[in-house]
Design an enzyme around this catalytic site. Structure first.
Site, PDB file in Angstrom:
ATOM      1  N   TRP A 193       0.501  -1.277   0.030  1.00 53.64           N
ATOM      2  CA  TRP A 193      -0.082   0.257  -0.455  1.00 53.64           C
ATOM      3  C   TRP A 193       0.841   1.199  -0.476  1.00 53.64           C
ATOM      4  CZ3 TRP A 193      -1.565   3.107   3.998  1.00 53.64           C
ATOM      5  CH2 TRP A 193      -1.979   4.194   4.291  1.00 53.64           C
ATOM      6  N   ASP A 353     -16.072  11.351  -3.090  1.00 53.66           N
ATOM      7  CA  ASP A 353     -16.347  10.108  -2.155  1.00 53.66           C
ATOM      8  C   ASP A 353     -16.209   9.310  -1.109  1.00 53.66           C
ATOM      9  OD1 ASP A 353     -12.876   8.561  -1.539  1.00 53.66           O
ATOM     10  OD2 ASP A 353     -13.045   9.357  -3.254  1.00 53.66           O
ATOM     11  N   ASP A 354     -15.707   8.702  -0.395  1.00 48.02           N
ATOM     12  CA  ASP A 354     -16.572   8.224   0.663  1.00 48.02           C
ATOM     13  C   ASP A 354     -17.024   9.145   2.216  1.00 48.02           C
ATOM     14  OD1 ASP A 354     -16.897   5.787   2.885  1.00 48.02           O
ATOM     15  OD2 ASP A 354     -14.092   5.530   2.995  1.00 48.02           O
ATOM     16  N   ARG A 430      -9.879  -2.589   8.212  1.00 45.88           N
ATOM     17  CA  ARG A 430     -10.564  -1.779   8.025  1.00 45.88           C
ATOM     18  C   ARG A 430     -11.890  -1.513   8.305  1.00 45.88           C
ATOM     19  NH1 ARG A 430     -12.283   2.681   3.522  1.00 45.88           N
ATOM     20  NH2 ARG A 430     -10.925   5.003   4.282  1.00 45.88           N
ATOM     21  N   LYS A 463     -16.350   5.783  -9.379  1.00 46.41           N
ATOM     22  CA  LYS A 463     -15.118   4.622  -8.426  1.00 46.41           C
ATOM     23  C   LYS A 463     -14.989   3.966  -7.586  1.00 46.41           C
ATOM     24  CE  LYS A 463     -10.853   6.938  -5.779  1.00 46.41           C
ATOM     25  NZ  LYS A 463     -10.897   7.918  -4.487  1.00 46.41           N
ATOM     26  N   TRP A 464     -15.072   2.618  -7.756  1.00 48.28           N
ATOM     27  CA  TRP A 464     -15.392   1.868  -6.909  1.00 48.28           C
ATOM     28  C   TRP A 464     -13.990   0.914  -6.325  1.00 48.28           C
ATOM     29  CZ3 TRP A 464     -19.537  -1.528  -9.552  1.00 48.28           C
ATOM     30  CH2 TRP A 464     -19.590  -2.880  -8.274  1.00 48.28           C
ATOM     31  N   ASP A 465     -14.290   1.335  -5.317  1.00 48.47           N
ATOM     32  CA  ASP A 465     -13.425   0.758  -4.355  1.00 48.47           C
ATOM     33  C   ASP A 465     -13.599  -0.222  -3.491  1.00 48.47           C
ATOM     34  OD1 ASP A 465     -10.844   1.237  -2.861  1.00 48.47           O
ATOM     35  OD2 ASP A 465     -11.961   3.252  -2.239  1.00 48.47           O
ATOM     36  N   ASN A 467     -11.204  -2.382  -0.282  1.00 52.47           N
ATOM     37  CA  ASN A 467     -10.503  -1.770   1.160  1.00 52.47           C
ATOM     38  C   ASN A 467      -9.673  -2.801   1.514  1.00 52.47           C
ATOM     39  OD1 ASN A 467      -9.714   1.265   0.610  1.00 52.47           O
ATOM     40  ND2 ASN A 467     -11.857   1.596   0.181  1.00 52.47           N
ATOM     41  N   CYS A 510     -10.690   1.429  -8.094  1.00 57.12           N
ATOM     42  CA  CYS A 510      -9.700   1.290  -6.867  1.00 57.12           C
ATOM     43  C   CYS A 510      -9.638   0.364  -6.035  1.00 57.12           C
ATOM     44  CB  CYS A 510     -10.537   3.110  -6.760  1.00 57.12           C
ATOM     45  SG  CYS A 510      -9.344   3.506  -4.705  1.00 57.12           S
ATOM     46  N   ASP A 532      -2.623   5.171  -3.448  1.00 62.78           N
ATOM     47  CA  ASP A 532      -2.752   6.073  -2.178  1.00 62.78           C
ATOM     48  C   ASP A 532      -2.612   7.378  -2.079  1.00 62.78           C
ATOM     49  OD1 ASP A 532      -6.160   5.439  -2.177  1.00 62.78           O
ATOM     50  OD2 ASP A 532      -5.629   5.009  -0.561  1.00 62.78           O
TER      51      ASP A 532
HETATM   52  C1  DGJ Z   1      -9.455   4.401  -0.650  1.00 63.39           C
HETATM   53  C2  DGJ Z   1      -9.182   5.007  -2.162  1.00 63.39           C
HETATM   54  O1  DGJ Z   1      -8.103   4.252  -2.113  1.00 63.39           O
HETATM   55  C3  DGJ Z   1      -8.441   6.539  -1.668  1.00 63.39           C
HETATM   56  O2  DGJ Z   1      -8.523   7.129  -2.537  1.00 63.39           O
HETATM   57  C4  DGJ Z   1     -10.108   6.984  -0.756  1.00 63.39           C
HETATM   58  O3  DGJ Z   1     -11.555   6.825  -1.429  1.00 63.39           O
HETATM   59  C5  DGJ Z   1     -10.604   6.177  -0.194  1.00 63.39           C
HETATM   60  N1  DGJ Z   1     -10.441   4.778   0.433  1.00 63.39           N
HETATM   61  C6  DGJ Z   1     -11.689   6.459   1.029  1.00 63.39           C
HETATM   62  O4  DGJ Z   1     -12.702   5.445   1.816  1.00 63.39           O
END
Ligand code: DGJ
Length: 768
Positions: A193, A353-354, A430, A463-465, A467, A510, A532
């Site tokens: 990361w 965003d989020d 997370r 933007k499809w995240d 995490n 993402c 990021d």
């Molecule tokens: C991780 C992404 O890479 C960031 O750009 C952002 O969208 C955060 N998540 C939001 O939780």
């Protein structure tokens, strides 16, 4: 072009040849992959045969002494008949039998081959070679497609169970490529990361090297792509798959190199019932006699034309994203203020965003509850979008549909949708769990939820995240040991359905940045949030690594605030732009808090980017080796225009005059000029009085007022040079600042500063 004669298969592109045949024992034998063979020799010219069995080695059969599978270059390999290398396929059948032996049955050409809910490059003609195994009654089909201009060959395999029993796939790689070992150096992308895709090289020697992912996603640890270089040329491969992958490199005692690439066999046991077929992901192969740059750009051209959805093969918008500007702390008023300023500066799309949904005020809740946050967006998402559109910006939305928070209404309603083992506390990442995409009900929920958002609101970008990595892998159903694979296939069904239903929506993939930056995702989502890490100095290595395989049109790069949120490092605004411009540009800082200096500079950056957008997003990219600077170049398709970046990590005191070689321009005369760039006078500290005609006390009110407004123009440069000079001798740069004086002949290039040069060919005047 695919030429077949006497069971010799010649796949030829403009500059490469791939050759294999059905050999005397009916095996598919690999003969050659390399520079184009204009005239094919007799097949004996490519076959290696031992006259006798070698000591303890085993021959294929009693009547084939000396034909030892361990010493044959195969197109598809298995275990159990004397080939002791890691095989492409390992399959268990009735009574625990794990020996298979695939021999040639037939071949034919098929057209426009596609598979539903699976990423496969768009092809016209495909060679299908069918092999058969009599031991377990299995059919193996090998697929080859040729892309002549781009010098690409694609391959994948399909295994069909023709027996009356279930068989278990223990190992089902997409490709087996047996080469002659020639001290190949492996180039791979490793990372983690916020430091994804760092290029590393490794000298292959005897033994086996594995790079893989066991995280449920292709991951930032290693990317499913690599290059192999020897003294003749360079071969590259990319896997089009987003889950656990495995690449193996095995050098034998007799100097053969076996490469396999495909789904990771670790934690994978797939039951293939009778009459069913297993389709492996596609591998993209390319070869160049030239160099890494040439190979990389072959991949870029291919991906831009045959992988990225057709409707998105065009200029991409300049995005303002609110994440690093606000994190979770925003409301409608704040977003409108950001949008107004962004529009004024020339940006084109606001991505929210989020934090816009459920009651998500931090990362502990609400994933799965995709309804507008009632306190932050009191008048609703629709009203916000209408206002953003009225300001003149398109609207984009962040979403993380594969996840579920334990603190969510979705979890209360469907705890069985989260991946977790019965009676076991799940591991956490997370503060969230992962939805089990292997379940059709979960797939349908995600499809309908996202589709509803896209139908209800005027959203043109998603933007499809994703995490967190997967744990507690388990899914109820017939194939519990292939859960990671089934997850990925569920994902593909979801995103294929969504991107087919909503073709004009631009998707950016993402996964905490680049934790799932692979060709499988790119097939559906043309852009990737590269990392990021928005610090330009760190981005150099990340973007360089990505560029070895993936085009600039895929790399989403944002200009963030002066002090990096990831590194604490301070970098100049112009450098943040210069690095982010090589790809799809965006901004991710609080534009409502900019100084007049920042605003003026950003507006100029955006105008410049818009002028050269096609070049930055679709150009031919080159990393130019230099002993001191990082030098990047991007050329147009006729190589008569280029933009070159010169980037300084750390200044050398009292340096020599530097030269930059720009090798790929076509013959002729070029103008070379600098992009107009500006310094904030704060960069000069107390030396400011040497550079300005007035005297200022550092940090005084007047100093700060001027610093916030005054654009101090960096040294400009405008010369005409012959391409041969630029190629062989190099472009001589102005004298770098060395502390003995300052005038307009001096180029201040302090640490982390950079300069762009624009090169244009001067049109020859026709005298007739
Ligand atoms: C991780 C992404 O890479 C960031 O750009 C952002 O969208 C955060 N998540 C939001 O939780």
């Amino acid at each position: 072009m695919i030429k077949i004669s006497d069971k010799v298969f010649h796949l030829s592109t403009e500059t490469t040849s791939y050759l294999f045949c059905v050999n005397e024992h009916n095996h598919l034998e690999h003969l050659y992959y390399g520079e184009h063979l204009d005239v094919l020799d007799n097949i004996d010219a490519y076959l290696e045969r031992y006259a006798f069995e070698l000591g303890s080695a085993t021959s294929y059969r009693a009547d084939t002494r000396g034909y030892m599978l361990n010493h044959v270059k195969l197109e598809a390999s298995t275990y159990g008949k004397g080939d002791y290398r890691l095989p492409m396929l390992h399959i268990e059948g009735k009574d625990g039998i794990r020996t298979t032996d695939f021999t040639y049955k037939s071949h034919h050409i098929i057209t426009n081959y596609t598979v539903k809910n699976m990423p496969l490059s768009r092809k016209e003609e495909t060679l299908k070679v069918i092999l058969y195994d009599d031991i377990l009654d299995l059919e193996l089909a090998l697929y080859y497609s040729v892309f002549t201009r781009e010098n690409i060959i694609t391959r994948h395999a399909e295994i069909r169970n023709c027996s009356s029993d279930d068989v278990v796939l223990d190992r089902a790689s997409s490709i087996n490529l047996d080469l002659l070992y020639n001290k190949q150096v492996l180039t791979k992308l490793d990372g983690a990361w916020i430091r994804e895709k760092h290029k590393n090289t490794y000298q292959l020697t005897k033994g086996t090297l594995v790079i893989d992912s066991k995280k449920g996603v292709s991951s930032a640890d290693h990317n499913p792509a690599f290059m192999l270089q020897d003294d003749v040329g360079i071969t590259g491969m990319i896997l089009m798959y987003s889950g656990n992958f495995e690449a193996t490199f095995e050098v034998t005692p007799h100097d053969l190199l076996r490469v396999t690439l495909g789904i990771n066999h670790f934690d994978f046991r797939y039951t293939l019932s009778k009459d069913s077929t297993f389709i492996t992901p596609e591998v993209i192969l390319s070869y160049s006699v030239k160099d890494e740059t040439h190979l990389a750009n072959q991949f870029h051209q291919f991906i831009n034309a045959y992988v990225i959805p057709k409707q998105h093969q065009k200029a991409r918008p300049i995005i303002i994203n609110n994440w690093e500007a606000t994190y979770f702390d925003f409301n409608e008023k704040k977003l409108i203020a950001i949008a107004k300023k962004a529009k004024k500066l020339g940006m084109e799309l606001l991505c929210l965003d989020d934090g816009w949904f459920g009651h998500r005020d931090d990362d502990t809740s609400s994933l799965g509850d995709w309804q507008t946050h009632p306190k932050k967006l009191k008048k609703g998402l629709g009203k916000l979008i209408t206002k953003i559109n009225a300001i003149g910006l398109e609207f984009g939305l962040w979403i993380e549909p594969e996840m579920i928070s334990i603190n969510s209404e979705l979890y209360i309603a469907h705890p069985e949708w989260a991946i977790q083992l019965p009676d076991t506390v799940p591991s956490i990442g997370r503060n969230q769990l992962v939805l089990d995409l292997a379940q059709q009900a979960v797939q349908d929920f995600i499809i309908e939820t996202v589709s509803e958002l896209l139908k209800t609101y005027n959203i043109t970008y998603i933007k499809w995240d994703h995490n967190r990595n997967l744990t507690d892998s388990y899914t109820p159903g017939d194939n519990p040991y292939a859960h990671h694979y089934l997850y990925t296939m569920g994902l593909y069904r979801i995103i294929e359905t969504l991107t087919t239903r909503h073709q004009d929506v631009l998707f950016e993939s993402c996964a905490s940045g680049g934790n799932r930056a692979d060709l499988g995702m790119m097939y559906y989502m043309p852009q990737t949030w590269t990392s990021d890490n928005t610090d330009p100095d760190e981005r150099l290595l990340i973007q360089e690594g990505a560029s070895l395989f993936y085009p600039l049109s895929n790399m989403s790069n944002h200009v963030a605030s002066e002090v990096s949120h990831q590194m604490f490092r301070k970098t100049p605004l112009e450098t943040r732009f210069n690095v982010a411009a090589f790809g799809v540009l965006g901004y991710e800082l609080d534009v409502t808090k900019l100084t007049p200096f920042d605003e003026k500079v950003i507006a100029k950056q955006i105008l410049f980017y818009k002028t050269y957008r096609t070049l930055f997003q679709y150009g031919y990219f080159q990393i130019i080796p230099h002993p001191k600077y990082h030098v990047w170049a991007v050329y147009n398709d006729t190589f008569d225009q280029a933009i070159v970046m010169v980037y300084q990590h750390h200044m050398t005191p009292n340096p020599r005059i530097e030269r930059i070689k720009i090798p790929l321009l076509t013959k002729g005369s070029y103008t070379v000029e600098t992009r107009e760039q500006f310094f904030n006078i704060r960069a000069f500290g107390s030396l400011v009085n040497e550079a300005l005609p007035i005297s200022l006390k550092v940090h005084s009110w007047l100093y700060n007022t001027i610093a916030n407004r005054y654009l101090f123009k960096a040294n400009t440069f405008n010369v005409t040079r012959q391409s041969t000079t630029l190629k062989h001798h190099g472009l001589i740069l102005p004298h770098e600042f060395t502390s003995t004086g300052y005038n307009d002949q001096v180029m201040p290039l302090p640490d982390y500063n950079s300069q762009l040069f624009i090169l244009k060919k001067i049109k020859e005047i026709d005298n007739d």
